[in-house]
Design a protein around this motif. Structure first.
Motif, PDB file in Angstrom:
ATOM      1  N   ASP A 150     -11.326  -8.699 -12.376  1.00  0.00           N
ATOM      2  CA  ASP A 150     -11.582  -7.338 -12.832  1.00  0.00           C
ATOM      3  C   ASP A 150     -10.450  -6.426 -12.428  1.00  0.00           C
ATOM      4  OD1 ASP A 150     -14.799  -7.966 -11.502  1.00  0.00           O
ATOM      5  OD2 ASP A 150     -14.070  -8.286 -13.554  1.00  0.00           O
ATOM      6  N   LEU A 151      -9.835  -6.782 -11.319  1.00  0.00           N
ATOM      7  CA  LEU A 151      -8.781  -5.926 -10.787  1.00  0.00           C
ATOM      8  C   LEU A 151      -7.543  -6.006 -11.653  1.00  0.00           C
ATOM      9  CD1 LEU A 151      -8.495  -4.134  -8.365  1.00  0.00           C
ATOM     10  CD2 LEU A 151      -7.516  -6.038  -7.118  1.00  0.00           C
ATOM     11  N   LEU A 152      -7.470  -7.053 -12.449  1.00  0.00           N
ATOM     12  CA  LEU A 152      -6.197  -7.403 -13.055  1.00  0.00           C
ATOM     13  C   LEU A 152      -5.654  -6.351 -13.997  1.00  0.00           C
ATOM     14  CD1 LEU A 152      -4.436  -9.770 -12.656  1.00  0.00           C
ATOM     15  CD2 LEU A 152      -5.358 -10.829 -14.652  1.00  0.00           C
ATOM     16  N   GLY A 153      -6.534  -5.784 -14.806  1.00  0.00           N
ATOM     17  CA  GLY A 153      -5.974  -4.880 -15.797  1.00  0.00           C
ATOM     18  C   GLY A 153      -5.892  -3.437 -15.366  1.00  0.00           C
ATOM     19  N   THR A 154      -6.340  -3.188 -14.159  1.00  0.00           N
ATOM     20  CA  THR A 154      -6.490  -1.780 -13.774  1.00  0.00           C
ATOM     21  C   THR A 154      -5.300  -1.284 -12.978  1.00  0.00           C
ATOM     22  OG1 THR A 154      -7.592  -2.456 -11.798  1.00  0.00           O
ATOM     23  CG2 THR A 154      -8.973  -1.997 -13.699  1.00  0.00           C
ATOM     24  N   GLU A 155      -5.299  -0.005 -12.708  1.00  0.00           N
ATOM     25  CA  GLU A 155      -4.228   0.602 -11.915  1.00  0.00           C
ATOM     26  C   GLU A 155      -4.263   0.114 -10.489  1.00  0.00           C
ATOM     27  OE1 GLU A 155      -3.944   4.949 -14.071  1.00  0.00           O
ATOM     28  OE2 GLU A 155      -4.846   4.720 -12.099  1.00  0.00           O
ATOM     29  N   GLN A 156      -5.478  -0.162 -10.031  1.00  0.00           N
ATOM     30  CA  GLN A 156      -5.606  -0.578  -8.628  1.00  0.00           C
ATOM     31  C   GLN A 156      -4.819  -1.834  -8.354  1.00  0.00           C
ATOM     32  OE1 GLN A 156      -9.776  -0.929  -8.466  1.00  0.00           O
ATOM     33  NE2 GLN A 156     -10.076   1.142  -7.716  1.00  0.00           N
ATOM     34  N   PHE A 157      -4.633  -2.610  -9.402  1.00  0.00           N
ATOM     35  CA  PHE A 157      -3.890  -3.844  -9.236  1.00  0.00           C
ATOM     36  C   PHE A 157      -2.471  -3.568  -8.770  1.00  0.00           C
ATOM     37  CE2 PHE A 157      -2.816  -8.091  -9.729  1.00  0.00           C
ATOM     38  CZ  PHE A 157      -1.671  -8.223 -10.464  1.00  0.00           C
ATOM     39  N   SER A 158      -1.803  -2.638  -9.461  1.00  0.00           N
ATOM     40  CA  SER A 158      -0.417  -2.384  -9.067  1.00  0.00           C
ATOM     41  C   SER A 158      -0.356  -1.768  -7.670  1.00  0.00           C
ATOM     42  CB  SER A 158       0.294  -1.488 -10.078  1.00  0.00           C
ATOM     43  OG  SER A 158      -0.577  -0.543 -10.609  1.00  0.00           O
ATOM     44  N   LEU A 159      -1.350  -0.937  -7.349  1.00  0.00           N
ATOM     45  CA  LEU A 159      -1.365  -0.355  -6.010  1.00  0.00           C
ATOM     46  C   LEU A 159      -1.530  -1.447  -4.961  1.00  0.00           C
ATOM     47  CD1 LEU A 159      -3.563   2.841  -6.432  1.00  0.00           C
ATOM     48  CD2 LEU A 159      -1.168   2.732  -5.819  1.00  0.00           C
ATOM     49  N   PHE A 160      -2.429  -2.360  -5.252  1.00  0.00           N
ATOM     50  CA  PHE A 160      -2.720  -3.441  -4.321  1.00  0.00           C
ATOM     51  C   PHE A 160      -1.487  -4.297  -4.096  1.00  0.00           C
ATOM     52  CE2 PHE A 160      -5.322  -6.367  -2.154  1.00  0.00           C
ATOM     53  CZ  PHE A 160      -4.950  -7.637  -2.546  1.00  0.00           C
ATOM     54  N   VAL A 161      -0.872  -4.669  -5.221  1.00  0.00           N
ATOM     55  CA  VAL A 161       0.317  -5.508  -5.132  1.00  0.00           C
ATOM     56  C   VAL A 161       1.395  -4.809  -4.326  1.00  0.00           C
ATOM     57  CG1 VAL A 161       2.219  -6.359  -6.516  1.00  0.00           C
ATOM     58  CG2 VAL A 161      -0.063  -6.859  -7.192  1.00  0.00           C
ATOM     59  N   ASP A 162       1.544  -3.528  -4.587  1.00  0.00           N
ATOM     60  CA  ASP A 162       2.530  -2.720  -3.876  1.00  0.00           C
ATOM     61  C   ASP A 162       2.290  -2.770  -2.369  1.00  0.00           C
ATOM     62  OD1 ASP A 162       3.673   0.701  -4.148  1.00  0.00           O
ATOM     63  OD2 ASP A 162       4.746  -1.199  -4.022  1.00  0.00           O
ATOM     64  N   GLN A 163       1.007  -2.595  -2.015  1.00  0.00           N
ATOM     65  CA  GLN A 163       0.644  -2.579  -0.604  1.00  0.00           C
ATOM     66  C   GLN A 163       0.996  -3.886   0.084  1.00  0.00           C
ATOM     67  OE1 GLN A 163      -3.480  -1.932  -0.147  1.00  0.00           O
ATOM     68  NE2 GLN A 163      -3.272  -0.719   1.689  1.00  0.00           N
ATOM     69  N   VAL A 164       0.580  -4.968  -0.555  1.00  0.00           N
ATOM     70  CA  VAL A 164       0.836  -6.287   0.038  1.00  0.00           C
ATOM     71  C   VAL A 164       2.337  -6.509   0.203  1.00  0.00           C
ATOM     72  CG1 VAL A 164       0.564  -8.750  -0.314  1.00  0.00           C
ATOM     73  CG2 VAL A 164      -1.275  -7.228  -0.890  1.00  0.00           C
ATOM     74  N   ASN A 165       3.057  -6.150  -0.859  1.00  0.00           N
ATOM     75  CA  ASN A 165       4.505  -6.315  -0.847  1.00  0.00           C
ATOM     76  C   ASN A 165       5.141  -5.575   0.328  1.00  0.00           C
ATOM     77  OD1 ASN A 165       6.932  -7.145  -1.830  1.00  0.00           O
ATOM     78  ND2 ASN A 165       7.207  -5.387  -3.136  1.00  0.00           N
ATOM     79  N   LYS A 166       4.712  -4.318   0.489  1.00  0.00           N
ATOM     80  CA  LYS A 166       5.319  -3.509   1.543  1.00  0.00           C
ATOM     81  C   LYS A 166       5.035  -4.102   2.908  1.00  0.00           C
ATOM     82  CE  LYS A 166       6.118   0.972  -0.317  1.00  0.00           C
ATOM     83  NZ  LYS A 166       5.330   1.991  -0.976  1.00  0.00           N
ATOM     84  N   GLU A 167       3.802  -4.576   3.062  1.00  0.00           N
ATOM     85  CA  GLU A 167       3.445  -5.114   4.367  1.00  0.00           C
ATOM     86  C   GLU A 167       4.297  -6.315   4.722  1.00  0.00           C
ATOM     87  OE1 GLU A 167      -0.003  -4.812   5.994  1.00  0.00           O
ATOM     88  OE2 GLU A 167       0.069  -6.609   7.236  1.00  0.00           O
ATOM     89  N   TYR A 168       4.470  -7.213   3.747  1.00  0.00           N
ATOM     90  CA  TYR A 168       5.252  -8.410   4.044  1.00  0.00           C
ATOM     91  C   TYR A 168       6.705  -8.096   4.277  1.00  0.00           C
ATOM     92  CZ  TYR A 168       1.418 -11.590   3.243  1.00  0.00           C
ATOM     93  OH  TYR A 168       0.248 -12.272   3.357  1.00  0.00           O
ATOM     94  N   ASN A 169       7.217  -7.161   3.500  1.00  0.00           N
ATOM     95  CA  ASN A 169       8.615  -6.790   3.698  1.00  0.00           C
ATOM     96  C   ASN A 169       8.834  -6.173   5.064  1.00  0.00           C
ATOM     97  OD1 ASN A 169      10.197  -7.566   1.529  1.00  0.00           O
ATOM     98  ND2 ASN A 169       9.313  -6.005   0.234  1.00  0.00           N
ATOM     99  N   LYS A 170       7.841  -5.396   5.488  1.00  0.00           N
ATOM    100  CA  LYS A 170       7.973  -4.786   6.808  1.00  0.00           C
ATOM    101  C   LYS A 170       8.071  -5.864   7.881  1.00  0.00           C
ATOM    102  CE  LYS A 170       4.655  -1.998   7.923  1.00  0.00           C
ATOM    103  NZ  LYS A 170       3.735  -0.984   8.431  1.00  0.00           N
ATOM    104  N   GLN A 171       7.227  -6.878   7.744  1.00  0.00           N
ATOM    105  CA  GLN A 171       7.271  -7.976   8.718  1.00  0.00           C
ATOM    106  C   GLN A 171       8.625  -8.635   8.739  1.00  0.00           C
ATOM    107  OE1 GLN A 171       4.159 -10.809   8.174  1.00  0.00           O
ATOM    108  NE2 GLN A 171       2.785  -9.710   9.521  1.00  0.00           N
ATOM    109  N   LEU A 172       9.139  -8.843   7.527  1.00  0.00           N
ATOM    110  CA  LEU A 172      10.438  -9.503   7.414  1.00  0.00           C
ATOM    111  C   LEU A 172      11.517  -8.710   8.125  1.00  0.00           C
ATOM    112  CD1 LEU A 172      11.916 -11.748   5.472  1.00  0.00           C
ATOM    113  CD2 LEU A 172      12.728  -9.740   4.386  1.00  0.00           C
ATOM    114  N   ILE A 173      11.525  -7.416   7.838  1.00  0.00           N
ATOM    115  CA  ILE A 173      12.567  -6.576   8.430  1.00  0.00           C
ATOM    116  C   ILE A 173      12.423  -6.564   9.943  1.00  0.00           C
ATOM    117  CG2 ILE A 173      13.474  -4.247   8.551  1.00  0.00           C
ATOM    118  CD1 ILE A 173      14.160  -5.543   6.019  1.00  0.00           C
ATOM    119  N   GLN A 174      11.199  -6.494  10.408  1.00  0.00           N
ATOM    120  CA  GLN A 174      10.979  -6.480  11.858  1.00  0.00           C
ATOM    121  C   GLN A 174      11.544  -7.724  12.514  1.00  0.00           C
ATOM    122  OE1 GLN A 174       6.871  -6.035  12.693  1.00  0.00           O
ATOM    123  NE2 GLN A 174       6.924  -3.823  12.560  1.00  0.00           N
TER     124      GLN A 174
END
Lengths: 832, 84
Positions: A372-396
């Motif tokens: 259900d999440l797939l077609g909605t706006e929340q999807f891009s927000l969610f993906v964005d969030q996950v992405n940022k979190e992992y990148n932060k770990q990487l940089i750290q």
């Protein structure tokens, strides 16, 4: 014939008058302009309430129909059973009518029940007794030799269309597909068809109860047919594109668009199907985002492994960029390009962390993505969030290591740690002076390690020897190397390390030049005190000392420009940006920017190639100067030591001394000549360099530092004067006064004084010319005084460009005593 | 009587050729009315006009006749009930 028959009939009628009247009316009716007269007649007979007269009405109808054109009657409905049953009297008539209107074999009487049974088979795509599949027209058709009304025939054919659609869909659901998405699609369509089967079972039930008619079936089948048509449309669009090899994303895109259909039933149907079909894709995304793994056998996911043979595990700098890639054709319609890149990035980060940094602990605080999440706006927000979190770990993870490496590189490859480099150079100079083929890495390495002892830390430095070309000494091929470990390989890859080596080479060269000049200075210090007898030698030494100072000034300023403006400013910018970055790609980018900036400012890229050539020539001259100076100083040493002896042997060897002194003078002259030659060439190059520096804005500061008192500018202009006096006066009159400073120059400008002496000797031969000369000299003296006044005037504005000489220890302004001395010197030359 | 018929035929022929549309329609309706009277259909002028126009527009006469009969019977039963 008709008339007589009619009459015969009418005579049978009980009420003959009525019959006649009727006939009359019918005749009249035929002359009207009604279109459906027969129908009208039929209707009237039907609604007639002459119950008793049914028999004759039949007869009349019979006759009527015989006399008229029967085929004009157009029945478009089958005769309902009720009436057939309830009105046995009319049965014969109806049969007759039926027989007449139906085409085909009248003897075969097929009941509706049979037809319905057959139809139930045909809507499942199965041929039956009366309905067959016509391969030519690709449709199910009622057999042509069966007598049913054309109305029912048409209806049956329409319903057989259903069967055709069903057959097509079944072929799709029963074929084998590798792709998971297509399998999901098959499943969802099978589920939809279950409804259809239910309907058929219902039909069979009704048939058993014998309450089913063709019309009923038609009404019932309408909606399923609509659905079947839609599904078939979608399938046909998919299957035609199988060759393109992008089925799954295409399927999903088409389903997605259809699920937004206007008709609510269709949209519901397709959103149900879409729901099922996107399950595999969602599973892929979940796996990729949270685990970094890719289990895609049929290659339907838009992220794929890049399987080119170029990538080896060793070349891990490439891993980051090239291991996975996004295939843009396979991105489904609902996922935007940005989101797909973010998903790609997240998985890439996880993979990289796992491989390079051996880091396996990941936060799993996120719920899995649902459909259900797939077609909605929340999807891009969610993906964005996950992405940022992992990148932060990487940089750290990376940052501390990265900073350490960066600092180390700056200290060593960019010559940040000065005293280490200096000691290294001192220790290495003997080795590096040998020709390139004789330099061995192990010797250099051992020397390097001994240099390390001066630093407390342990450093991962290495020696790298470049490819030697002809006439190279060790200096050209020496290079320091910093070993870089696994994870930072991606940032400090081969290309970048090459540029670091280039910068190091350049800086090392300049350092070497500085080093040679300090050696020259050391040599000079021994000869600071020379007995006054050796005027020529003294002047030669002074000359060489001034030249050395000039060169030192240049090198020091240039080096400080490099270290400060080129390296430090770029470094600061880079460090500032470093704190802001959030992902590995950004880090790589700004690092590359940093290096290209340095290369740009230190003339190491293709734009500054000509400037670089100039610089190398200048360095070359400096090296030549050193050798020249060595010669001079050794000669001077000889002279001084010799003359001591000569004074003792003065009486004995007078003649010899003269010869020797003349020889010595010649040699002295030679040395001075070569020094002056060198200086001329050096200054030519300096002029070129300064010209180049003038053109660019940001090099203004360097230009100013190198020529802050416009010394070189003055020399350039004076040169022009020396070559062609008159032309110069014509060119720029106001500068005549300045030019006449020349004779008052510091005594090192012998080159300029000597030709004047020669000129004046030539003048003296002619008496006429002598007069001119006297006038000329007076003029000179007058202008000289003017010039002095001007200079005083200028001094108020602190601008006396041509009076000052380069940084030397001889006082910049001459005292009155010295000026008079110079005048005397000039006037004394007249007497030769 | 035959003469009568013949005369009326000729008359009707002359009539048909010289009448305008409206009058033609009226004529047709009269004929139909006569026929229904002969056959004792029990339909008055208005009803006939409607029914004829329906048939001209393509309604199935068989079905129409059924409907008309149904309606008549219903009407009769209704009248009976109402009277009581």
């Amino acid at each position: 014939m008709d008339e007589s028959e009619l009459q015969a009939e009418m005579t049978k009628m009980t009420n003959k008058s009525q019959a006649y009247r009727l006939q009359d009316c019918i005749n009249r009716l035929n002359k009207t302009r009604l279109k459906k007269k027969n129908e009208l007649i039929h209707f009237l007979f039907r609604t007639s309430q002459l119950g008793q007269n049914n028999s004759y009405t039949n007869q009349t109808l019979d006759t009527l129909f015989k006399s008229q054109e029967i085929s004009q009657i157009n029945y478009s409905q089958t005769i309902p059973k009720k009436i057939i049953e309830e009105s046995p009297i009319n049965n014969d008539l109806m049969n007759i009518i039926q027989q007449i209107t139906d085409k085909g074999n009248g003897t075969l009487s097929i009941s509706e029940k049979d037809l319905i049974k057959d139809l139930i088979f045909s809507i499942q795509g199965i041929e039956s007794q009366f309905i067959s599949y016509d391969p030519i027209n690709d449709q199910f058709q009622v057999k042509k030799d069966i007598a049913i009304s054309s109305a029912s025939r048409k209806l049956l054919n329409v319903m057989c269309e259903c069967g055709w659609l069903f057959k097509k869909i079944q072929t799709f659901t029963q074929s084998n597909y590798n792709s998971l998405v297509l399998q999901a699609l098959q499943n969802s369509i099978k589920e939809e068809l279950n409804e259809y089967y239910r309907l058929i079972a219902y039909f069979e039930n009704l048939l058993a109860e014998s309450t089913l008619t063709l019309r009923k079936m038609y009404m019932w089948l309408k909606q399923p047919m609509h659905h079947l048509v839609q599904i078939n449309l979608v399938l046909s669009q998919n299957l035609t594109n199988v060759q393109l090899g992008t089925t799954s994303s295409l399927v999903i895109s088409i389903l997605c668009r259809y699920s937004k259909h206007g008709c609510p039933q269709t949209s519901q149907l397709f959103s149900r199907i879409l729901h099922q079909t996107t399950i595999p894709i969602v599973r892929f995304i979940n796996q990729w985002i949270f685990d970094g793994s890719l289990n895609d056998q049929a290659q339907e996911f838009f992220i794929e492994r890049n399987d080119s043979n170029k990538i080896q595990i060793r070349d891990s700098g490439e891993l980051w960029k090239n291991e996975f890639k996004v295939n843009q054709d396979k991105i489904p319609y609902m996922i935007s390009l940005n989101d797909s890149y973010k998903i790609f990035d997240t998985g890439r980060v996880i993979n990289w962390l796992r491989k390079q940094c051996k880091f396996t602990q990941f936060n799993q605080n996120y719920d899995l993505i649902t459909i259900d999440l797939l077609g909605t706006e929340q999807f891009s927000l969610f993906v964005d969030q996950v992405n940022k979190e992992y990148n932060k770990q990487l940089i750290q993870l990376i940052k501390p290591n990265f900073k350490i490496t960066l600092n180390a590189i700056k200290r060593f490859l960019l010559l940040g740690q000065g005293e280490f480099i200096h000691t290294l150079m001192e220790l290495l100079q003997t080795e590096l002076n040998k020709p390139a083929q004789q330099c061995y890495r192990h010797t250099l390495l051992s020397i390097l390690e001994s240099a390390f002892k001066h630093i407390s830390q342990e450093v991962r430095l290495n020696v790298k020897l470049l490819e030697p070309s002809q006439n190279d000494t060790g200096w050209e091929i020496f290079c320091l190397d910093y070993t870089i470990d696994e994870p930072l390989n991606t940032i400090f890859n081969q290309k970048i390390m090459l540029s670091y080596y280039r910068i190091f080479n350049f800086l090392w060269r300049i350092k070497r030049v500085e080093f040679t000049l300090t050696q020259c200075w050391k040599m000079h210090q021994k000869f600071m005190v020379i007995p006054n007898q050796f005027q020529t030698i003294k002047k030669a030494i002074q000359l060489s000392y001034q030249m050395m100072n000039e060169m030192q000034h240049f090198i020091k300023n240039f080096y400080s420009y490099l270290m400060l403006e080129a390296i430090e400013s770029s470094w600061k910018k880079f460090i500032d940006e470093c704190d802001k970055i959030q992902d590995l790609d950004g880090l790589i980018k700004i690092h590359e920017l940093f290096i290209s900036d340095i290369l740009d400012r230190s003339f190491l890229n293709t734009k500054g190639e000509s400037t670089q050539k100039l610089l190398f020539k200048l360095f070359d001259y400096i090296f030549r100067f050193k050798s020249c100076q060595e010669l001079l100083l050794s000669y001077a040493k000889d002279q001084i030591s010799q003359t001591d002896n000569q004074q003792l042997q003065l009486k004995n060897l007078l003649n010899k001394q003269q010869n020797i002194s003349r020889q010595n003078q010649n040699k002295n002259q030679d040395i001075i000549k070569s020094l002056l030659e060198l200086r001329k060439q050096y200054r030519d190059q300096m002029f070129d360099l300064l010209e180049k520096l003038k053109k660019e804005d940001r090099l203004k500061f360097l230009h100013f530092k190198l020529d802050f008192n416009e010394y070189y500018l003055g020399i350039q202009e004076s040169k022009i004067f020396n070559q062609d006096l008159e032309r110069f006066i014509e060119k720029c009159l106001p500068k005549v006064n300045e030019v006449q400073i020349q004779p008052n120059r510091v005594p090192n400008s012998k080159q300029i004084v000597q030709p004047q002496q020669q000129q004046q000797r030539i003048f003296n031969t002619n008496i006429d010319i002598q007069n001119d000369l006297r006038q000329f000299k007076e003029g000179l003296k007058q202008s000289d005084e003017q010039r002095r006044q001007q200079l005083q005037f200028k001094n108020q504005f602190t601008k006396s460009p041509l009076e000052k000489s380069p940084l030397i220890q001889i006082p910049p302004t001459m005292t009155e005593h010295e000026k008079r001395k110079n005048d005397e010197y000039l006037s004394s030359s007249d007497d030769d | 009587m035959q003469q009568n018929i013949n005369g009326s035929n000729i008359k009707s022929q002359i009539r048909v050729s010289s009448l305008s549309e409206k009058e033609e329609a009226q004529e047709t309706l009269e004929i139909i009315q006569e026929m229904s009277q002969i056959l004792n259909c029990g339909l008055d002028r208005q009803q006939l006009a409607i029914l004829v126009s329906m048939i001209e527009n393509g309604v199935n006469p068989e079905a129409l006749s059924l409907v008309v009969n149904e309606m008549k019977t219903e009407l009769n039963t209704y009248k009976k009930i109402h009277k009581q």
